[in-house]
Scaffold this active site. Structure first.
Site: not given
Ligand code: 1PR
Length: 523
Positions: A224, A379
């Protein structure tokens, strides 16, 4: 010097990088004469058979290509570059291929997810100098929904099993073509490329011959990425999507460095998510493109990029389409793009009207680059209900009751990085996205993200049973046993994790050591 045929779709950068990393120079074909005068030609193709052939026709490349193929000079076709050699394809009835090899290209008819995505093995059917240095048990990266069916079996170089045995590479004289992507297949793929570059060496037969190859379950490292308060692009990690600790954005390292490390440690794929892509426009956020360019220089596994893939109008009124944004990512080294927020809005629209517009980002990108290039990142978060009655969403009975003992829940999709809940559930969303052309689902889970408490198996099973495309289970990995749990309790094809890798708690190698002998993996 290698001439590389780029007809304008897909990730040619990875092929160039892989060849250049072997010390060879690459010239991109810019006209018919470049094909005619080439000494060695590489043709990587992705996307749709029909649009590929039409683009070759428009550029006037078909005749010089046919002449080249009959000239006896070395040719390497990759993926659609293999399929192009055949007479026609079920993907585009009525469209002629190059016709060098009699036979057709057929869609997979299997009781398994299609596209066939991931690392699978090869059964060598005849000796070839392409196999020099290979043991025979290596795995290579595939991503395709169609496979070739030659009439003359003497051209078959290797086969691979996916539901049934299909032809995964061919050789006819110096014309060689692979369904898999050597440029995305780590060291084994580079070995194949090197053998092609030195074509003419001794023919070899791999020592180990497997009767039936198996598709490996994939382990994906996710980064991320966002700017921190000092303006540096960093890999961060949330706890249920909250990436701040004591007010500061967590900084777990630099994206390019971490991606390289995970590649070396055995990651089967790397995913970058630009997590503030919903507010920053990626084409102005050049550092992200630079991250991809630099990563693809020496990371030879598939790269996915997400964040901000949608139509956008900038402050000067210039409109960029999602397809343009995605194209820029593909040109910079991405193999797949992942669409988050925009997918939810597209599905809302579809559910309202019951019609596809043909213009959505999912449809447009998959039309040009193929379904396999479009991942939908969901999400979701749990919404507990005391009974399924009257709930218009896909409700499941849960073994983990809610705060008031509720025994049912549905999974609400969110946009803008979990900031805004929408009236669509994850199961419906996945099904509609598949219909619109998505090739894979990245299934996050806000409740489990960053908690180390294991995956939401109920969510994964609910979504997996609603689609026939591959599902990547994500969020909650805390130990190697959690990976095994996903692979034994669900049919997910791959698992994605972030925090445990970034914090060094469980390295990728340890996860694979633990899985070895229990599930099929790439070692
Ligand atoms: O909405 O098309 O602009 O895409 C934004 C992207 O960014 C989406 O794929 C969304 O999942 C991601 N995203 C947005 N905000 C966050 C955040 O964390 N604040 N991250 C985010 C999502 C989730 C996973 C993470 C897993 C594993 N992160 O990618 O890596 O949950 O984590 P873990 O193994 O530590 O539990 P758009």
């Amino acid at each position: 010097m290698i001439a590389l045929l780029d007809y304008g779709a897909g990730n040619v950068r990875s092929v160039i990088n892989a060849i250049e990393s072997l010390g060879e120079r690459v010239d991109i074909v810019s006209g018919r004469d470049d094909i005619t005068s080439a000494e060695k030609l590489v043709f990587p193709g992705v996307g749709n058979f029909g649009s590929m052939m039409r683009m070759l026709e428009q550029k006037g490349y078909v005749e010089p290509l046919k002449a080249y193929l009959h000239s006896g000079r070395p040719f390497l076709g990759i993926c659609l570059g293999l399929q192009a050699l055949f007479e026609k394809s079920e993907e585009a009835p009525g469209q002629q291929g190059l016709g060098l090899i009699p036979g057709i290209v057929k869609r997979f008819e299997v009781d398994l997810s299609v596209p066939h995505i991931g690392w699978n093995g090869l059964n060598a059917k005849q000796p070839s100098c392409l196999f020099s240095g290979l043991e025979g048990d290596e795995k290579f990266y595939f991503v395709h929904s169609y496979h070739v069916a030659p009439e003359d079996r003497s051209v078959i170089l290797t086969t691979t099993n996916y539901g049934y045995e299909f032809v995964s590479s061919v050789q006819k004289g110096n014309v060689i073509a692979t369904q898999f992507h050597p440029e995305k297949s780590g060291n084994a793929g580079r070995c194949i490329l090197e053998n092609f570059l030195r074509l003419g060496g001794e023919k070899a037969t791999p020592r180990l011959v497997s009767k039936r190859t198996k598709l490996a379950k994939r382990i994906i490292a996710c980064l991320d990425v966002r700017s921190n308060d000092q303006g540096d692009l960093v890999v961060t990690k949330g706890d249920r999507y909250d990436v701040r600790e004591k007010g500061e954005v967590r900084n777990l390292g630099r994206p390019v460095d971490l991606a390289r490390r995970y590649y070396q440690e055995g990651a089967d794929e790397i995913t970058f998510l630009n997590i503030t892509g919903f507010r920053d426009f990626p084409l102005e956020d050049m550092p992200m493109l630079e991250v991809l360019r630099r990563t693809s220089e020496n990371v030879f596994v598939p790269l996915t990029i997400g964040g901000g893939i949608r139509d956008y109008t900038d402050k000067d009124g210039r409109t960029y389409t999602a397809l343009e944004v995605a194209s820029e990512y593909f040109r910079s080294g991405a193999d797949k793009v992942s669409i988050g927020s925009d997918a939810v809005l597209i599905v809302e629209d579809y559910l309202k009207t019951g019609r596809r517009t043909g213009r959505s980002s999912i449809e447009e990108i998959s039309r040009v680059y193929g379904n396999q290039a479009v991942v939908i990142s969901i999400d979701p978060r749990r919404v507990y209900v005391s009974s399924p009655e009257g709930v218009k969403h896909h409700v499941i009975e849960t073994g983990f009751p809610g705060p008031d003992g509720e025994r049912y829940c549905w999974y609400e999709c969110t946009i803008k990085g979990g900031r805004e809940g929408r009236d669509v559930d994850a199961v419906t969303l996945a099904g509609v996205c598949e219909k619109l052309g998505a090739g894979e689902i990245l299934l996050n889970c806000i409740d489990r993200d960053g908690t180390n408490s294991g995956f939401d198996i109920e969510l994964i099973n609910a979504v997996k049973s609603a689609v026939s495309i591959p599902v990547i289970a994500s969020s909650g990995a805390g130990c190697a046993e959690h990976f095994l749990e996903v692979f034994t309790k669900t049919d997910a094809e791959s698992v994605l994790a972030a925090g445990i890798f970034h914090r060094g708690e469980v390295p990728i190698g340890r996860v694979k050591d633990y899985l070895k002998g229990k599930v099929e993996i790439r070692l």
